[in-house]
Design a protein around this motif. Structure first.
Motif, PDB file in Angstrom:
ATOM      1  N   ASP A 192       0.830  -1.210   0.000  1.00 28.22           N
ATOM      2  CA  ASP A 192       0.000   0.000   0.000  1.00 28.22           C
ATOM      3  C   ASP A 192       0.866   1.263   0.000  1.00 28.22           C
ATOM      4  OD1 ASP A 192      -2.331   1.545   0.023  1.00 28.22           O
ATOM      5  OD2 ASP A 192      -2.477   1.522   2.216  1.00 28.22           O
ATOM      6  N   ASP A 197      -3.215  -4.549   0.745  1.00 30.81           N
ATOM      7  CA  ASP A 197      -3.687  -4.178   2.087  1.00 30.81           C
ATOM      8  C   ASP A 197      -4.967  -4.908   2.486  1.00 30.81           C
ATOM      9  OD1 ASP A 197      -1.774  -2.570   3.231  1.00 30.81           O
ATOM     10  OD2 ASP A 197      -3.135  -0.910   3.646  1.00 30.81           O
ATOM     11  N   ASP A 214      -0.267   6.969   4.127  1.00 30.26           N
ATOM     12  CA  ASP A 214      -0.282   5.648   4.762  1.00 30.26           C
ATOM     13  C   ASP A 214       0.637   5.558   5.982  1.00 30.26           C
ATOM     14  OD1 ASP A 214      -1.458   3.031   4.608  1.00 30.26           O
ATOM     15  OD2 ASP A 214       0.458   2.223   3.934  1.00 30.26           O
ATOM     16  N   HIS A 239      -5.321   5.845   6.221  1.00 33.74           N
ATOM     17  CA  HIS A 239      -6.486   5.071   6.669  1.00 33.74           C
ATOM     18  C   HIS A 239      -6.240   4.420   8.027  1.00 33.74           C
ATOM     19  CE1 HIS A 239      -5.179   0.851   5.178  1.00 33.74           C
ATOM     20  NE2 HIS A 239      -4.132   1.642   5.111  1.00 33.74           N
ATOM     21  N   HIS A 240      -5.180   4.837   8.737  1.00 33.97           N
ATOM     22  CA  HIS A 240      -4.935   4.310  10.081  1.00 33.97           C
ATOM     23  C   HIS A 240      -5.700   5.162  11.099  1.00 33.97           C
ATOM     24  CE1 HIS A 240      -1.383   2.743   7.901  1.00 33.97           C
ATOM     25  NE2 HIS A 240      -1.498   1.727   8.717  1.00 33.97           N
ATOM     26  N   THR A 248      -4.758   3.048   1.802  1.00 30.05           N
ATOM     27  CA  THR A 248      -4.579   4.445   1.410  1.00 30.05           C
ATOM     28  C   THR A 248      -4.756   4.574  -0.099  1.00 30.05           C
ATOM     29  OG1 THR A 248      -3.145   4.893   3.284  1.00 30.05           O
ATOM     30  CG2 THR A 248      -2.967   6.392   1.417  1.00 30.05           C
ATOM     31  N   HIS A 293      -3.630  -1.067  12.574  1.00 31.10           N
ATOM     32  CA  HIS A 293      -5.089  -1.215  12.482  1.00 31.10           C
ATOM     33  C   HIS A 293      -5.574  -2.149  13.588  1.00 31.10           C
ATOM     34  CE1 HIS A 293      -4.800   0.657   8.549  1.00 31.10           C
ATOM     35  NE2 HIS A 293      -3.858  -0.207   8.240  1.00 31.10           N
TER      36      HIS A 293
END
Ligand SMILES: [Mn+2]
Length: 330
Positions: free
Chosen positions: A25, A164, A83, A110-111, A130, A297
């Motif tokens: 990613d 991912d 990311d 996206h974390h 991401t 995550h």
């Protein structure tokens, strides 16, 4: 997202960077966004300081910059960080501190625990990758600004999404993930090429390394619900194997039918690195990682322990995981 679109439109030169030890990613979102900007008349640089996994070397068609000075970064208009959950994990050259960056920073991730303090921050923890966010951005700009989305750009973004989400198998895969992937396929992505690189390109030394790890170092506790392995430096030396190619080694532990949580412990310089995976959202590993100043995550996270032995780290994790497995007992 509109603020980011305006920034991309109204500036000319961009440096695009992601987290250290880049995975699919990080590589896909950096090279995909860089290609997107360059294809639309901007000057963008993909900055990937750390080595990328060998399997991806042949499919990256965008030139990579491996070294840069703070002055060179500051002479661009915008730094885009992708990311990268923790500001300490941004893959800048080790002699550059993020505080030395004087140009505006766009932070896209996206974390859920992202702590990068950008000028503009877009954090969408519902996105599977991401690269999925960048695909949405590219689609929006194609419609509203007539920017082009090339096959090269689409393939790199697809790489980010497919890796991912574990080929759309992990719980982070949503309706939007499939829509973003479908959109990228409409741009001519060669799925076979990307999947061959991501999943069918393992060197024999890695397979032998993994076989010996499973035979000699795998342990299963709590009725097999916790699968963990300590990989000693000697095993890396024996097979000349580097964890830059080891993103999927932990899959073997996760695949065990009884396993709920998997952990891989391995040496990195003087530290002990830990990769954590969960197979069941009732037993998330994100909180375990954060407890020890790690991140990631809920279902996939990591920790770095300084000044601790393997045995000490193994015990700390054992206790933390015992607590999670007992507390969330259904
Ligand atoms: Mn990611």
């Amino acid at each position: 997202m509109q603020a980011i679109i305006d920034i991309l439109k109204n500036n000319n030169s961009f440096i695009v960077v992601a987290h250290e030890k880049p995975d699919g990613d990080a590589i896909g979102s950096v090279t995909g966004l860089t290609a997107f900007l360059n294809d639309n008349g901007k000057k963008a640089t993909a900055l990937l300081v750390d080595d990328i996994p060998t399997k991806f070397e042949d499919i990256i068609s965008c030139p990579l910059t491996r070294m840069i000075s703070a002055n060179e970064i500051n002479s661009a208009d915008i730094l885009i960080i992708l990311d990268s959950a923790r500001s300490s994990r941004i893959n800048l050259p080790s002699n550059i501190n993020i505080d030395e960056i004087k140009i505006p920073i766009v932070n896209i991730d996206h974390h859920i625990d992202n702590n990068v303090n950008g000028t503009v921050n877009y954090i969408n923890s519902a996105a599977g990758a991401t690269a999925e966010i960048i695909a949405d951005l590219a689609k929006k700009m194609e419609v509203s600004n007539h920017w082009i989305v090339s096959r090269n750009c689409a393939e790199m973004l697809y790489l980010g999404i497919v890796t991912d989400t574990g080929s759309f198998k992990f719980t982070n895969t949503t309706c939007n993930t499939f829509q973003a992937a479908a959109y990228l396929l409409s741009k001519g992505v060669d799925i076979n090429k990307i999947n061959n690189a991501a999943y069918f390109s393992k060197a024999l030394n890695q397979l032998l390394f993994e076989a010996e790890m499973i035979n000699n170092h795998l342990k299963c506790d709590f009725d097999g619900r916790y699968a963990h392995a300590i990989i000693p430096q000697s095993l890396f030396d024996k097979y000349q194997f580097n964890m830059k190619d080891g993103e999927t080694v932990i899959e073997y532990l996760r695949e065990i039918n009884t396993a709920v949580i998997a952990a891989l412990l391995y040496p990195k310089d003087s530290a002990v690195k830990v990769s954590l995976r969960s197979k069941n959202s009732a037993y998330p590993v994100g909180p375990i990682a954060r407890k020890f100043n790690g991140g990631g995550h809920e279902m996939a996270a990591g920790i770095t322990f300084e000044n601790k032995s393997f045995e000490e780290v193994d015990k700390l994790l054992y206790d933390a995981i015992k607590e999670v497995l007992e507390k969330n007992e259904i």
